[in-house]
Scaffold this motif. Structure first.
Motif, mmCIF file in Angstrom:
data_model
loop_
_atom_site.group_PDB
_atom_site.id
_atom_site.type_symbol
_atom_site.label_atom_id
_atom_site.label_comp_id
_atom_site.label_asym_id
_atom_site.label_seq_id
_atom_site.Cartn_x
_atom_site.Cartn_y
_atom_site.Cartn_z
ATOM 1 N N ARG A 42 -8.775 4.845 2.319
ATOM 2 C CA ARG A 42 -10.057 5.123 3.010
ATOM 3 C C ARG A 42 -10.942 5.138 1.926
ATOM 4 N N ASN A 43 -10.898 5.663 0.837
ATOM 5 C CA ASN A 43 -12.078 5.626 -0.268
ATOM 6 C C ASN A 43 -12.084 4.185 -0.875
ATOM 7 N N SER A 44 -11.129 3.737 -0.994
ATOM 8 C CA SER A 44 -11.301 2.108 -1.381
ATOM 9 C C SER A 44 -12.254 1.335 -0.521
ATOM 10 N N ILE A 45 -11.777 1.462 0.867
ATOM 11 C CA ILE A 45 -12.920 0.944 1.956
ATOM 12 C C ILE A 45 -14.206 1.218 1.779
ATOM 13 N N ARG A 46 -14.495 2.727 1.529
ATOM 14 C CA ARG A 46 -15.619 2.957 1.587
ATOM 15 C C ARG A 46 -16.599 2.415 0.337
ATOM 16 N N LEU A 47 -15.703 2.180 -1.037
ATOM 17 C CA LEU A 47 -16.248 1.589 -2.177
ATOM 18 C C LEU A 47 -16.694 0.064 -1.979
ATOM 19 N N LEU A 48 -15.631 -0.424 -1.331
ATOM 20 C CA LEU A 48 -15.964 -1.847 -0.762
ATOM 21 C C LEU A 48 -17.066 -2.081 -0.182
ATOM 22 N N LEU A 49 -17.208 -1.366 0.776
ATOM 23 C CA LEU A 49 -18.466 -1.277 1.925
ATOM 24 C C LEU A 49 -19.655 -1.214 1.053
ATOM 25 N N SER B 92 -4.905 3.975 8.146
ATOM 26 C CA SER B 92 -5.053 2.064 8.214
ATOM 27 C C SER B 92 -6.529 1.928 8.011
ATOM 28 N N GLY B 93 -7.280 2.833 7.827
ATOM 29 C CA GLY B 93 -8.762 2.734 7.754
ATOM 30 C C GLY B 93 -9.524 2.507 9.153
ATOM 31 N N ALA B 94 -9.046 3.286 9.945
ATOM 32 C CA ALA B 94 -9.549 3.573 11.183
ATOM 33 C C ALA B 94 -9.962 4.900 11.645
ATOM 34 N N GLY B 95 -10.086 5.575 10.648
ATOM 35 C CA GLY B 95 -10.427 7.227 10.746
ATOM 36 C C GLY B 95 -12.060 7.178 10.969
ATOM 37 N N LYS B 96 -12.174 8.337 11.278
ATOM 38 C CA LYS B 96 -13.840 8.638 11.878
ATOM 39 C C LYS B 96 -14.744 8.497 10.508
ATOM 40 N N GLU B 97 -14.313 8.936 9.403
ATOM 41 C CA GLU B 97 -15.231 8.857 8.415
ATOM 42 C C GLU B 97 -15.397 7.236 7.820
ATOM 43 N N THR B 98 -14.548 6.484 8.262
ATOM 44 C CA THR B 98 -14.506 4.954 7.494
ATOM 45 C C THR B 98 -15.288 4.374 8.614
ATOM 46 N N VAL B 99 -15.062 4.664 10.006
ATOM 47 C CA VAL B 99 -15.696 4.106 11.188
ATOM 48 C C VAL B 99 -17.105 4.236 10.873
ATOM 49 N N LEU B 100 -17.629 5.450 10.494
ATOM 50 C CA LEU B 100 -18.919 5.761 10.610
ATOM 51 C C LEU B 100 -19.611 5.200 9.266
ATOM 52 N N GLU B 101 -18.871 4.839 7.894
ATOM 53 C CA GLU B 101 -19.132 4.446 6.854
ATOM 54 C C GLU B 101 -19.406 2.646 6.887
#
Length: 703
Positions: free
Chosen positions: A391-398, A21-30
């Protein structure tokens, strides 16, 4: 406390559901990294505007403690350093706005009044010399929090209607923007908390030492029950709270996110918005402080959530939730009424008795559906691709949002320098020097280097324009210097280079650059504009579509390109037709209609990268006599602009249509040229160069 037998499996499943749901470690750090980078950009931007101000992104975005379903606002706190906040009058400083913190036995905890002192002598102000000042019954002149917010609304009126929420005065939807005052002096409230925490496993000794020297802030918000609530300022230890949040491990972060999901999906049905994220954060602080560090691991997630609910239940029974740092503050005051406290207490007791079964009914981010999968194996297989894609979509959006902030800062700074009394070339050299100074700062280095690359490219482009104005030939040295800035993004820097080569008569070299751009300009490239926003361009689905079965790591470079901006000082590196964009108004009345943000860029040419690519191809192939390639470029330009699916990538559609119209004008097809110029005017009928083009074509048609 006995851990229910099924909690271990449920904890693992919940942890995986949160990952997906977008709360993994990689996404949090991003998230953390992105919002800290945005702070750096803001710091450098304000510094170059000559403002002694610092900005901080506090809250869930910079903490990484949110998911798409939580729809968290963006919190921005701006701190005025030119205001000297005094704890005693001996702290007075000459040449600054001096404000003395006042409180007595009747002042609520965490609240202060600010008495105004003169700038040239350490004496109190005695007259109401500013709209934000009020006179207390005692005769003291106070800096009023409420009047300060009203003053902010008035000063920002050109930005639109303001939304006020507590200390926030915001002109941007989904943003909480707080103007605050720095408190650099030691405060007994903070020292008292540090003394209370000594000897505990958490917070650590290092964190407490950092907290001891961290500044606090005074934000414009009074206590709801105070006689001076309109004048009062609230003491906020935001930086210390951020340190505490940054010390969380991934299990603690997931527990906090899960707590907020319950608050928003379940608590809200009982008590509305009365329970806030700050209440949840405070509960987390107390729970972590009282729980052995070894407990905070993934397979204990649900039990740890249970502990948080027990802490909340205890405070509800006592009818008070103490502020974790500042003693004497009840966070239920003005937020959660006594009747709501009773209703929430009844529900939490039921939730605990039922072993947290209501988590299966969390609709946000489909958490409940993920948990109710038939088996653990099926759940992972069904959710794995969605999770990776999300997760990758969130990272691109950020990254996209971060680059937008950089782009808008560049537009603002370039306008500021063009408006200055010094020449732009001199100002650019000085700006690059100042950026270089910032690049020696470990914290600001990466953001400073981004500014340097863009400003250096502008500096070289302006030099090339100057050479061409003097009818000099661009030599290999001019061209080589520009090449240092070619890889800022997928296309815009290379398109400016190609434009420079075309205008300098190096058509073959321009074609090679354009072919290179076209080869890397795949269909998933997203345009970034610092001037305009398109509706839905920050939708996560847009970025999921960009991935198109690939992951972000599959891109050789980030799939973003800035719009191409050409200033008047770059006129001789600019195709002729775009010079009209630098003079897009027919009359002074049109200039008066421009909004303040529009005034920062409308005297330059701004064009979307993809249409500019094909327009330059049309020009260069035409100059080389390659008619087939020229017509191919024209067809591609027309099909791209007329495809409505591409509108989300076009921020300057009127300019793109003007380029297409000019191609048909050069073809001698005045009917189609007029058609596209009129299409352009349907987007913007004023401050549009198409008005000039229509007049010119009508003159040609009429002979």
């Amino acid at each position: 406390m006995q851990i229910p037998e099924h909690f271990t499996e449920l904890s693992i499943r919940m942890s995986v559901a949160l990952d997906d749901s977008g709360a993994g470690k990689e996404t949090v750090l991003e998230r953390k990294k992105t919002y800290l980078r945005r702070e750096q950009i803001e710091h450098i931007f304000l510094q170059h505007l000559g403002k002694d101000e610092e900005c901080f992104h506090f809250g869930s975005q910079s903490e990484g403690t949110t998911t798409p379903g939580l729809q968290s606002d963006i919190d921005l706190l701006s701190s005025y350093k030119e205001m000297n906040i005094m704890t005693v009058w001996e702290d007075w400083k000459a040449g600054m706005a001096n404000l003395l913190m006042l409180r007595d036995d009747t002042t609520p905890p965490q609240q202060y009044l600010l008495q105004v002192f003169l700038e040239d002598t350490p004496e109190p102000v005695t007259n109401l010399t500013h709209d934000t000042f009020v006179r207390k019954d005692s005769g003291q002149i106070l800096f009023s929090a409420e009047r300060f917010k009203q003053y902010q609304e008035y000063m920002g009126r050109f930005l639109g209607e303001a939304t006020t929420n507590g200390p926030s005065v915001s002109f941007v939807p989904n943003w909480d923007m707080v103007q605050a005052c720095h408190v650099l002096k030691p405060l007994h409230e903070i020292q008292h908390w540090i003394d209370r925490c000594r000897g505990r496993p958490w917070p650590s000794v290092q964190l407490l030492e950092a907290a001891r020297v961290a500044p606090c802030f005074l934000v414009p918000a009074g206590h709801p029950d105070s006689d001076y609530k309109r004048e009062e300022w609230r003491l906020s230890p935001n930086l210390i709270e951020r340190m505490l949040m940054f010390s969380f491990n991934i299990t603690q972060i997931k527990c906090y996110i899960l707590f907020k999901l319950i608050k928003k999906s379940v608590f809200a049905k009982i008590v509305g918005e009365s329970i806030t994220s700050f209440h949840c954060k405070t509960i987390m602080f107390y729970t972590i402080e009282r729980t052995h560090p070894s407990m905070w691991c993934e397979h204990n997630l649900m039990f740890l959530l249970l502990l948080c609910l027990h802490v909340l239940k205890r405070w509800l029974r006592l009818r008070r939730l103490p502020h974790y740092i500042i003693e004497g503050v009840n966070l239920f005051d003005g937020k959660l009424s006594k009747s709501h406290q009773k209703r929430l207490l009844v529900y939490i007791e039921l939730l605990i008795r039922n072993n947290l079964q209501d988590v299966f009914y969390i609709g946000i981010d489909n958490i409940g559906c993920r948990l109710q999968a038939c088996s653990m194996r099926h759940f992972v297989q069904a959710g794995e691709f969605r999770g990776v894609c999300l997760r990758n979509s969130i990272r691109l959006l950020l990254k996209f949002e971060c680059w937008i902030r950089l782009s808008s800062s560049l537009v603002h700074l370039q306008h500021h320098q063009c408006s200055s009394h010094t020449t732009l070339q001199q100002h650019l050299k000085y700006a690059i020097y100042k950026f270089h100074e910032n690049s020696t700062n470990v914290i600001l280095k990466s953001a400073a280097i981004e500014f340097i690359k863009h400003f250096y490219a502008l500096h070289i482009s302006m030099q090339a324009s100057y050479y061409l104005r003097l009818r000099n030939v661009l030599d290999s040295e001019n061209i080589k210097r520009f090449q240092y800035s070619l890889n800022m993004d997928v296309a815009s820097s290379r398109l400016k280079f190609a434009s420079m080569l075309y205008c300098g008569g190096h058509l073959r070299a321009a074609v090679r650059v354009l072919e290179n751009v076209e080869g890397s300009y795949h269909s998933n490239v997203k345009t970034i504009c610092g001037c305009r926003r398109a509706q839905g361009d920050s939708d996560l689905q847009v970025f999921a579509n960009m991935l198109s079965g690939n992951t972000e790591n599959g891109f050789s470079e980030l799939p973003f390109t800035f719009c191409v901006q050409l200033l008047r000082q770059e006129s001789y590196c600019t195709p002729f037709i775009l010079l009209f964009e630098m003079n897009r108004n027919i009359s002074e009345d049109e200039v008066a209609q421009r909004s303040r943000p529009e005034k920062r860029w409308m005297d330059s040419a701004k064009v979307d990268s993809r249409p500019f690519l094909h327009y330059l191809q049309y020009l260069t192939y035409g100059g080389l006599g390659e008619r087939g390639n020229q017509l191919y470029a024209l067809r591609f330009l027309e099909s791209y602009i007329c495809d409505k699916r591409n509108m989300i990538h076009m921020y300057h559609a009127e300019t793109s249509l003007n380029l297409l119209g000019h191609c048909y004008e050069m073809e001698g097809n005045y009917e189609d040229a007029l058609h596209y110029y009129e299409q352009s005017l349907r987007f913007y009928d004023t401050n549009n160069a198409a008005n000039w083009h229509v007049r010119r074509v009508l003159r040609i048609i009429s002979g």
